[in-house]
Structure formats: C-alpha cells, structure tokens
Design a protein around this motif. Structure first.
Motif, PDB file in Angstrom:
ATOM      1  N   ILE A  27      -0.862  10.740 -44.270  1.00 55.51           N
ATOM      2  CA  ILE A  27      -1.120  10.283 -44.879  1.00 55.51           C
ATOM      3  C   ILE A  27      -0.133   9.177 -46.125  1.00 55.51           C
ATOM      4  O   ILE A  27      -0.511   7.988 -45.781  1.00 55.51           O
ATOM      5  CB  ILE A  27      -1.927  10.903 -46.935  1.00 55.51           C
ATOM      6  CG1 ILE A  27      -2.955  11.298 -45.919  1.00 55.51           C
ATOM      7  CG2 ILE A  27      -2.980  10.258 -47.525  1.00 55.51           C
ATOM      8  CD1 ILE A  27      -3.742  12.478 -46.765  1.00 55.51           C
ATOM      9  N   LEU A  28       0.831   9.769 -46.384  1.00 52.15           N
ATOM     10  CA  LEU A  28       1.645   8.798 -46.853  1.00 52.15           C
ATOM     11  C   LEU A  28       2.347   8.001 -46.068  1.00 52.15           C
ATOM     12  O   LEU A  28       2.846   6.651 -45.859  1.00 52.15           O
ATOM     13  CB  LEU A  28       3.116  10.277 -47.426  1.00 52.15           C
ATOM     14  CG  LEU A  28       2.323  10.925 -48.843  1.00 52.15           C
ATOM     15  CD1 LEU A  28       3.881  11.831 -48.423  1.00 52.15           C
ATOM     16  CD2 LEU A  28       2.843  10.112 -49.730  1.00 52.15           C
ATOM     17  N   GLY A  29       2.516   8.207 -44.933  1.00 55.34           N
ATOM     18  CA  GLY A  29       3.156   7.307 -43.982  1.00 55.34           C
ATOM     19  C   GLY A  29       1.970   6.083 -43.674  1.00 55.34           C
ATOM     20  O   GLY A  29       2.366   4.818 -43.246  1.00 55.34           O
ATOM     21  N   GLY A  30       0.417   6.177 -43.783  1.00 57.94           N
ATOM     22  CA  GLY A  30      -0.996   5.079 -43.863  1.00 57.94           C
ATOM     23  C   GLY A  30      -0.132   4.652 -44.960  1.00 57.94           C
ATOM     24  O   GLY A  30      -0.255   3.056 -44.531  1.00 57.94           O
ATOM     25  N   MET A  31      -0.524   5.140 -46.127  1.00 55.61           N
ATOM     26  CA  MET A  31       0.192   4.183 -47.534  1.00 55.61           C
ATOM     27  C   MET A  31       1.504   3.525 -46.997  1.00 55.61           C
ATOM     28  O   MET A  31       1.285   2.029 -47.719  1.00 55.61           O
ATOM     29  CB  MET A  31       0.394   5.347 -47.877  1.00 55.61           C
ATOM     30  CG  MET A  31      -2.065   6.154 -48.431  1.00 55.61           C
ATOM     31  SD  MET A  31      -1.440   7.151 -49.555  1.00 55.61           S
ATOM     32  CE  MET A  31      -0.940   6.685 -51.420  1.00 55.61           C
ATOM     33  N   VAL A  32       2.542   4.170 -46.942  1.00 53.85           N
ATOM     34  CA  VAL A  32       3.712   2.718 -46.473  1.00 53.85           C
ATOM     35  C   VAL A  32       3.877   1.386 -45.213  1.00 53.85           C
ATOM     36  O   VAL A  32       4.511   0.816 -46.178  1.00 53.85           O
ATOM     37  CB  VAL A  32       5.190   4.334 -46.157  1.00 53.85           C
ATOM     38  CG1 VAL A  32       5.999   2.958 -45.980  1.00 53.85           C
ATOM     39  CG2 VAL A  32       5.459   4.720 -47.174  1.00 53.85           C
ATOM     40  N   ILE A  33       2.673   1.858 -44.403  1.00 55.50           N
ATOM     41  CA  ILE A  33       2.396   1.167 -43.538  1.00 55.50           C
ATOM     42  C   ILE A  33       1.527   0.073 -43.960  1.00 55.50           C
ATOM     43  O   ILE A  33       1.815  -1.479 -44.321  1.00 55.50           O
ATOM     44  CB  ILE A  33       1.943   1.433 -42.352  1.00 55.50           C
ATOM     45  CG1 ILE A  33       2.937   2.085 -41.930  1.00 55.50           C
ATOM     46  CG2 ILE A  33       1.642   0.994 -41.697  1.00 55.50           C
ATOM     47  CD1 ILE A  33       2.766   3.566 -40.482  1.00 55.50           C
ATOM     48  N   LEU A  34       0.313   1.197 -45.200  1.00 54.93           N
ATOM     49  CA  LEU A  34       0.039  -0.292 -45.726  1.00 54.93           C
ATOM     50  C   LEU A  34       0.151  -1.122 -46.801  1.00 54.93           C
ATOM     51  O   LEU A  34       0.048  -2.234 -46.968  1.00 54.93           O
ATOM     52  CB  LEU A  34      -1.748   0.285 -46.238  1.00 54.93           C
ATOM     53  CG  LEU A  34      -2.042   0.713 -44.906  1.00 54.93           C
ATOM     54  CD1 LEU A  34      -3.718   1.937 -45.527  1.00 54.93           C
ATOM     55  CD2 LEU A  34      -2.808  -0.638 -44.242  1.00 54.93           C
ATOM     56  N   SER A  35       1.212  -0.593 -47.615  1.00 53.79           N
ATOM     57  CA  SER A  35       1.752  -1.397 -48.876  1.00 53.79           C
ATOM     58  C   SER A  35       2.872  -2.262 -48.397  1.00 53.79           C
ATOM     59  O   SER A  35       3.643  -3.251 -49.010  1.00 53.79           O
ATOM     60  CB  SER A  35       2.997  -0.780 -49.543  1.00 53.79           C
ATOM     61  OG  SER A  35       3.346   0.433 -48.753  1.00 53.79           O
ATOM     62  N   ASP A  36       3.040  -2.881 -46.989  1.00 55.17           N
ATOM     63  CA  ASP A  36       4.556  -3.087 -46.499  1.00 55.17           C
ATOM     64  C   ASP A  36       5.288  -2.611 -47.400  1.00 55.17           C
ATOM     65  O   ASP A  36       5.902  -3.544 -46.382  1.00 55.17           O
ATOM     66  CB  ASP A  36       3.999  -4.246 -46.599  1.00 55.17           C
ATOM     67  CG  ASP A  36       2.703  -4.877 -45.837  1.00 55.17           C
ATOM     68  OD1 ASP A  36       2.562  -4.687 -44.863  1.00 55.17           O
ATOM     69  OD2 ASP A  36       2.814  -6.424 -46.441  1.00 55.17           O
ATOM     70  N   ALA A  37       6.005  -2.007 -47.144  1.00 55.11           N
ATOM     71  CA  ALA A  37       7.075  -0.811 -46.979  1.00 55.11           C
ATOM     72  C   ALA A  37       7.880  -0.984 -46.094  1.00 55.11           C
ATOM     73  O   ALA A  37       9.094  -1.000 -45.782  1.00 55.11           O
ATOM     74  CB  ALA A  37       7.021   0.270 -47.934  1.00 55.11           C
ATOM     75  N   ILE A  38       7.708  -0.319 -45.019  1.00 52.60           N
ATOM     76  CA  ILE A  38       7.407  -0.501 -43.709  1.00 52.60           C
ATOM     77  C   ILE A  38       6.403  -1.365 -42.322  1.00 52.60           C
ATOM     78  O   ILE A  38       5.530  -1.742 -42.522  1.00 52.60           O
ATOM     79  CB  ILE A  38       7.743   0.769 -42.873  1.00 52.60           C
ATOM     80  CG1 ILE A  38       8.458   1.835 -43.123  1.00 52.60           C
ATOM     81  CG2 ILE A  38       7.358   0.877 -41.483  1.00 52.60           C
ATOM     82  CD1 ILE A  38       8.759   3.336 -43.256  1.00 52.60           C
ATOM     83  N   LEU A  44      -2.716   0.353 -37.636  1.00 50.82           N
ATOM     84  CA  LEU A  44      -1.644   1.618 -37.609  1.00 50.82           C
ATOM     85  C   LEU A  44      -2.291   2.427 -38.394  1.00 50.82           C
ATOM     86  O   LEU A  44      -1.510   3.704 -39.037  1.00 50.82           O
ATOM     87  CB  LEU A  44       0.061   1.485 -37.217  1.00 50.82           C
ATOM     88  CG  LEU A  44       0.289   2.732 -36.843  1.00 50.82           C
ATOM     89  CD1 LEU A  44       0.148   3.656 -36.064  1.00 50.82           C
ATOM     90  CD2 LEU A  44       2.355   2.440 -36.675  1.00 50.82           C
ATOM     91  N   GLY A  45      -1.614   2.071 -40.308  1.00 54.33           N
ATOM     92  CA  GLY A  45      -2.183   2.774 -41.310  1.00 54.33           C
ATOM     93  C   GLY A  45      -3.259   3.229 -41.404  1.00 54.33           C
ATOM     94  O   GLY A  45      -3.476   4.062 -42.370  1.00 54.33           O
ATOM     95  N   ILE A  46      -4.080   2.698 -41.354  1.00 54.98           N
ATOM     96  CA  ILE A  46      -5.366   3.143 -41.678  1.00 54.98           C
ATOM     97  C   ILE A  46      -5.616   4.061 -40.851  1.00 54.98           C
ATOM     98  O   ILE A  46      -6.157   5.236 -41.311  1.00 54.98           O
ATOM     99  CB  ILE A  46      -6.861   1.720 -41.379  1.00 54.98           C
ATOM    100  CG1 ILE A  46      -6.377   0.806 -42.268  1.00 54.98           C
ATOM    101  CG2 ILE A  46      -7.682   2.383 -41.081  1.00 54.98           C
ATOM    102  CD1 ILE A  46      -7.809  -0.567 -41.768  1.00 54.98           C
ATOM    103  N   GLY A  47      -5.181   4.113 -39.359  1.00 53.17           N
ATOM    104  CA  GLY A  47      -5.240   5.188 -38.987  1.00 53.17           C
ATOM    105  C   GLY A  47      -4.623   6.829 -39.093  1.00 53.17           C
ATOM    106  O   GLY A  47      -5.417   7.735 -38.989  1.00 53.17           O
ATOM    107  N   ILE A  51      -6.356   9.550 -40.271  1.00 50.13           N
ATOM    108  CA  ILE A  51      -6.075  10.997 -39.468  1.00 50.13           C
ATOM    109  C   ILE A  51      -5.802  11.960 -40.495  1.00 50.13           C
ATOM    110  O   ILE A  51      -6.406  13.375 -40.276  1.00 50.13           O
ATOM    111  CB  ILE A  51      -5.069  10.529 -38.337  1.00 50.13           C
ATOM    112  CG1 ILE A  51      -5.417  10.050 -36.992  1.00 50.13           C
ATOM    113  CG2 ILE A  51      -4.679  12.310 -37.652  1.00 50.13           C
ATOM    114  CD1 ILE A  51      -4.819   9.618 -35.924  1.00 50.13           C
ATOM    115  N   GLY A  52      -5.101  11.270 -41.324  1.00 50.00           N
ATOM    116  CA  GLY A  52      -4.313  12.485 -42.306  1.00 50.00           C
ATOM    117  C   GLY A  52      -5.088  13.259 -43.218  1.00 50.00           C
ATOM    118  O   GLY A  52      -5.078  14.890 -43.434  1.00 50.00           O
ATOM    119  N   MET A  53      -6.391  12.480 -43.386  1.00 48.29           N
ATOM    120  CA  MET A  53      -7.296  12.785 -44.814  1.00 48.29           C
ATOM    121  C   MET A  53      -7.975  13.510 -43.781  1.00 48.29           C
ATOM    122  O   MET A  53      -8.643  14.814 -44.398  1.00 48.29           O
ATOM    123  CB  MET A  53      -8.176  11.855 -45.115  1.00 48.29           C
ATOM    124  CG  MET A  53      -7.161  10.486 -45.893  1.00 48.29           C
ATOM    125  SD  MET A  53      -8.336   9.039 -46.756  1.00 48.29           S
ATOM    126  CE  MET A  53      -9.382  10.147 -47.478  1.00 48.29           C
TER     127      MET A  53
END
Length: 72
Positions: A27-38, A44-47, A51-53
């Motif tokens: 979940i945290l990885g997806g949020m980081v990707i969706l916030s454009d921090a990475i 990929l962020g949504i996936g 999956i995390g949820m």
C-alpha cells in the motif's frame, strides 16, 4: 516451568502479522508511486495499492478460516 514445545497458534499468529505487514508495504509503495515521489507508471501504483489492500484486509481472514479448527 517445562517447555511445552512448539505452539502452532503462535506461528500462525506471526504469519498473519507478516502478511498484514507485507500488505502495508505494498500500500505504501503504491501511494509513493501515485504521489510521484518515485517515478513509475500510475498503473503500477494502482496495482500495488489494490494488491496491498487485498493482502492487508482480506487475505488474513481467508487464511484464518482455512486454519480454523472444525466444530466438534
């Protein structure tokens, strides 16, 4: 006090907690990707988020049901 041996309930509890922790990391990885921090594609962020949820909320319940003792 004598050692009672290996307790499967403790091992199962630990496994469920590790599954939840892994889901939280997804979940945290997806949020980081969706916030454009990475940099990464939004899909990929949504996936990762979905999956995390699933892994955090539903997978431990499904596994616990499978491990549950049958009624006597």
């Amino acid at each position: 006090m004598a050692d009672q041996g290996h307790d499967p309930a403790k091992a199962r509890w630990a496994m469920l907690q590790l599954i939840r922790a892994g889901g939280l990391l997804f979940i945290l990885g997806g949020m980081v990707i969706l916030s454009d921090a990475i940099a990464g594609p939004p899909i990929l962020g949504i996936g990762l988020l979905l999956i995390g949820m699933f892994e955090f909320f539903f997978l431990p319940v499904l596994i616990a049901r499978r491990w549950k003792s049958p009624p006597e």
